[in-house]
Design an enzyme around this catalytic site. Structure first.
Site, PDB file in Angstrom:
ATOM      1  N   PRO A 137     -41.430  12.565  15.521  1.00 63.15           N
ATOM      2  CA  PRO A 137     -41.836  13.333  14.046  1.00 63.15           C
ATOM      3  C   PRO A 137     -41.056  13.001  13.100  1.00 63.15           C
ATOM      4  O   PRO A 137     -40.160  13.848  13.363  1.00 63.15           O
ATOM      5  CB  PRO A 137     -42.635  14.446  14.529  1.00 63.15           C
ATOM      6  CG  PRO A 137     -41.815  15.080  15.708  1.00 63.15           C
ATOM      7  CD  PRO A 137     -41.375  13.700  16.191  1.00 63.15           C
ATOM      8  N   SER A 166     -45.470  14.503  11.640  1.00 57.96           N
ATOM      9  CA  SER A 166     -45.078  15.154  11.098  1.00 57.96           C
ATOM     10  C   SER A 166     -45.629  16.300  10.300  1.00 57.96           C
ATOM     11  O   SER A 166     -46.322  15.928   9.005  1.00 57.96           O
ATOM     12  CB  SER A 166     -43.664  15.104  10.549  1.00 57.96           C
ATOM     13  OG  SER A 166     -42.660  16.264   9.724  1.00 57.96           O
ATOM     14  N   TYR A 189     -45.278  22.984  11.811  1.00 57.56           N
ATOM     15  CA  TYR A 189     -44.378  23.922  11.208  1.00 57.56           C
ATOM     16  C   TYR A 189     -44.924  24.887  10.959  1.00 57.56           C
ATOM     17  O   TYR A 189     -45.892  25.101  10.043  1.00 57.56           O
ATOM     18  CB  TYR A 189     -43.655  23.529   9.820  1.00 57.56           C
ATOM     19  CG  TYR A 189     -42.670  22.528  10.296  1.00 57.56           C
ATOM     20  CD1 TYR A 189     -41.422  22.980  10.901  1.00 57.56           C
ATOM     21  CD2 TYR A 189     -42.317  20.863   9.435  1.00 57.56           C
ATOM     22  CE1 TYR A 189     -40.475  22.023  11.288  1.00 57.56           C
ATOM     23  CE2 TYR A 189     -41.003  20.303  10.066  1.00 57.56           C
ATOM     24  CZ  TYR A 189     -40.410  20.836  11.149  1.00 57.56           C
ATOM     25  OH  TYR A 189     -39.418  19.685  10.753  1.00 57.56           O
ATOM     26  N   THR A 215     -42.651  22.766  16.459  1.00 52.24           N
ATOM     27  CA  THR A 215     -41.176  22.411  16.485  1.00 52.24           C
ATOM     28  C   THR A 215     -40.655  23.761  16.956  1.00 52.24           C
ATOM     29  O   THR A 215     -39.876  24.056  15.827  1.00 52.24           O
ATOM     30  CB  THR A 215     -40.349  21.454  15.456  1.00 52.24           C
ATOM     31  OG1 THR A 215     -41.423  20.198  16.048  1.00 52.24           O
ATOM     32  CG2 THR A 215     -38.895  21.402  15.376  1.00 52.24           C
ATOM     33  N   LYS A 279     -40.821  21.460  21.564  1.00 58.43           N
ATOM     34  CA  LYS A 279     -39.841  20.551  20.933  1.00 58.43           C
ATOM     35  C   LYS A 279     -38.512  20.830  20.164  1.00 58.43           C
ATOM     36  O   LYS A 279     -38.566  22.005  19.659  1.00 58.43           O
ATOM     37  CB  LYS A 279     -40.204  19.220  19.593  1.00 58.43           C
ATOM     38  CG  LYS A 279     -39.448  18.665  19.295  1.00 58.43           C
ATOM     39  CD  LYS A 279     -40.259  16.965  18.325  1.00 58.43           C
ATOM     40  CE  LYS A 279     -38.554  16.031  18.152  1.00 58.43           C
ATOM     41  NZ  LYS A 279     -38.051  16.864  16.826  1.00 58.43           N
ATOM     42  N   SER A 301     -34.046  17.435  22.834  1.00 63.03           N
ATOM     43  CA  SER A 301     -33.770  17.529  21.205  1.00 63.03           C
ATOM     44  C   SER A 301     -33.011  18.443  20.535  1.00 63.03           C
ATOM     45  O   SER A 301     -33.246  19.523  20.681  1.00 63.03           O
ATOM     46  CB  SER A 301     -35.079  17.326  20.674  1.00 63.03           C
ATOM     47  OG  SER A 301     -34.980  16.774  19.150  1.00 63.03           O
ATOM     48  N   HIS A 303     -32.845  17.526  17.506  1.00 61.89           N
ATOM     49  CA  HIS A 303     -33.558  16.725  15.893  1.00 61.89           C
ATOM     50  C   HIS A 303     -32.591  15.521  15.445  1.00 61.89           C
ATOM     51  O   HIS A 303     -32.166  15.876  14.359  1.00 61.89           O
ATOM     52  CB  HIS A 303     -33.172  18.513  15.504  1.00 61.89           C
ATOM     53  CG  HIS A 303     -34.695  18.172  14.524  1.00 61.89           C
ATOM     54  ND1 HIS A 303     -36.132  19.381  14.277  1.00 61.89           N
ATOM     55  CD2 HIS A 303     -34.796  17.507  12.472  1.00 61.89           C
ATOM     56  CE1 HIS A 303     -36.207  19.493  13.049  1.00 61.89           C
ATOM     57  NE2 HIS A 303     -35.731  18.139  12.340  1.00 61.89           N
ATOM     58  N   ARG A 306     -29.672  16.786  13.865  1.00 60.03           N
ATOM     59  CA  ARG A 306     -30.256  17.290  11.833  1.00 60.03           C
ATOM     60  C   ARG A 306     -29.738  18.739  11.625  1.00 60.03           C
ATOM     61  O   ARG A 306     -30.193  19.087   9.794  1.00 60.03           O
ATOM     62  CB  ARG A 306     -31.440  16.234  11.329  1.00 60.03           C
ATOM     63  CG  ARG A 306     -30.962  15.412  11.298  1.00 60.03           C
ATOM     64  CD  ARG A 306     -32.512  14.482  11.000  1.00 60.03           C
ATOM     65  NE  ARG A 306     -33.026  14.492  10.370  1.00 60.03           N
ATOM     66  CZ  ARG A 306     -32.506  13.987   9.034  1.00 60.03           C
ATOM     67  NH1 ARG A 306     -32.243  13.463   8.870  1.00 60.03           N
ATOM     68  NH2 ARG A 306     -33.395  13.921   7.257  1.00 60.03           N
TER      69      ARG A 306
END
Ligand code: FNR
Length: 417
Positions: A137, A166, A189, A215, A279, A301, A303, A306
């Site tokens: 995503p 995403s 989100y 996430t 995630k 992960s 990300h 980031r």
């Protein structure tokens, strides 16, 4: 200090100076996502009309590293800075690539295999997949291509690979769902306004997404230092599609809930009746806790380096997490996966699938949907060749016996995209 660490130290000092001059010191970056998004718009320079690529072509790909170099020269510099960079001094970003070298492939010889024996198909949460790769995503695809996520999703469909949409997409989740003929998941989100969250989940289920990715590691969009130094040049004409009132959305994307707990895993499952993938996991005890709370898969992960610099590479975090998961649910790995040999390592150490991010953005920028398809085909072919050369015919043949652990002793020297 070696010459390479010296160069890196110098690089990070000069970047801090730039940010200081812009009045956006890292230490002052707000923690609350609402404020993060406010900061994005406050610091954004007034934008000239922004045109991204309109390319639509198949790509001749030698490697994804070389593709990143091509993309750097071809897509707008704002888009490239947004996609390519990582948080802070980008140690974790580099580590995502370097750390694969800690695990050498113990290739087997004279095992009687030829090309025709190689099979990279697999299955994941009830999906039959042509290979263990999926599109990670990623938000804001119109930073690199005018058609944005619609073309990325179409390209994933052309290659029949799993597309994870995403929550920060420029297109709406419905536009994306229509564009892909392949399987699809929706990444959520969580919003502070529960009505917004519920509406997104309801829409995702109705649009045919077969699982929800929660996430757990993001408080806002990644904003690499080079991007901040440019004044956070997000496109003013490319909004968060899922919240666009003209397209059936509502709520403020920036009003994200940061105080997530395991109860939110349970809620997502019960509310949608869909499998939930958590995630952003880097600790075995987190993986255990989330599975106990009902997670149907774990995505190891950081990300793509980031969000927070200084955390380990996904591949480093993978083995202890695989041990803690103990086959209860599938494990997905992402971060720096660029070559078939990376996938061999991940699968041999217990990953069921891998997600790939930036290279699909570069494929999109250079070739639209066909570029995305080319990236998928390239990595699948590279995986087939790596499997043959490792001495295994299928993914389920791989196990830790194919891996020799050597510890951190090498810098990754190839350009990192
Ligand atoms: C991301 N990533 C991400 N993850 C997520 O859960 N939601 C999101 O909206 C985004 N947005 C996003 C934008 C861009 C431009 C990038 C590069 C990444 C993280 C992504 O899902 C994945 O974890 C990493 O990209 C994997 O690392 P590689 O393959 O890019 O090295």
């Amino acid at each position: 200090m070696t010459s390479s660490t010296h160069v890196l130290a110098k690089k990070s000092i000069s970047r801090r100076k730039i940010i200081g001059a812009a009045g956006i010191g890292l230490s002052t970056l707000p923690l609350m996502s609402t404020q993060v998004f406010a900061a994005v718009s406050d610091n954004a320079r007034p934008q000239a009309p922004y045109r991204a690529s309109t390319a639509e072509q198949k790509l001749d790909i030698i490697s994804l590293d070389r593709l990143a170099v091509k993309a750097r020269g071809a897509i707008p510099k704002e888009g490239y800075a947004f996609v390519s960079g990582g948080a802070g001094a980008e140690w974790t970003l580099r580590e995502n690539r370097r750390a694969f070298n800690d695990y050498r492939i113990a290739a087997k010889r004279l095992v009687g295999l030829s090309n025709g024996d190689i099979d990279i198909r697999t299955s994941l949460l009830g999906l039959d997949m042509p290979s263990p790769i999926m599109v990670a995503p990623m938000g804001a695809h119109r930073m690199v291509h005018e058609k944005g996520e619609v073309d990325t999703a179409r390209g994933a469909g052309l290659a029949n690979i799993l597309y994870c949409s995403s929550g920060a997409s420029n297109a709406t989740l419905e536009e994306i769902a229509q564009a892909t003929t392949g399987p699809k998941w929706f990444q959520l989100y969580w919003n502070n306004d529960d009505r917004v969250t519920r509406s997104l989940l309801t829409r995702a289920k109705k649009a045919g997404y077969s699982a929800i990715v929660l996430t757990a590691d993001a408080l806002g969009p990644g904003r690499p230092e080079d991007f901040i130094a440019m004044g956070n040049p997000f496109r003013p004409d490319a909004t968060f599609g899922n919240h666009d009132p003209e397209k059936g959305g509502f709520g403020d994307f920036g009003d994200q809930k940061t105080a997530l707990t395991v109860k939110d895993i349970q809620f997502t499952k019960q509310f949608t009746g869909l499998p939930v993938i958590v995630k952003g996991i880097l600790r075995p005890d987190d993986a255990d806790r989330f599975i106990r709370a009902g997670a149907d898969a774990i995505q190891v992960s950081n990300h793509g380096g980031r969000q927070i610099d200084g955390v380990p590479a996904g591949i480093t975090a993978l083995p202890p997490i695989v041990a803690a998961v103990n086959n209860r649910v599938p494990v997905i790995l992402d971060g720096g996966v660029r070559r078939g040999i990376d996938i061999i390592r991940a699968v041999a150490m217990g990953a069921d699938a891998v997600a790939i991010g930036r290279p699909f953005m570069y494929g999109l920028g250079l070739g639209g949907a066909q570029g995305v398809q080319s990236v998928a085909e390239h990595i699948n072919n590279d995986l087939k060749s790596a499997l043959l050369l490792s001495g295994a015919s299928k993914l389920s043949d791989l196990n830790p016996d194919f891996i020799e652990i050597v510890g951190q002793n090498e810098e990754y020297s190839t350009f990192d995209g």
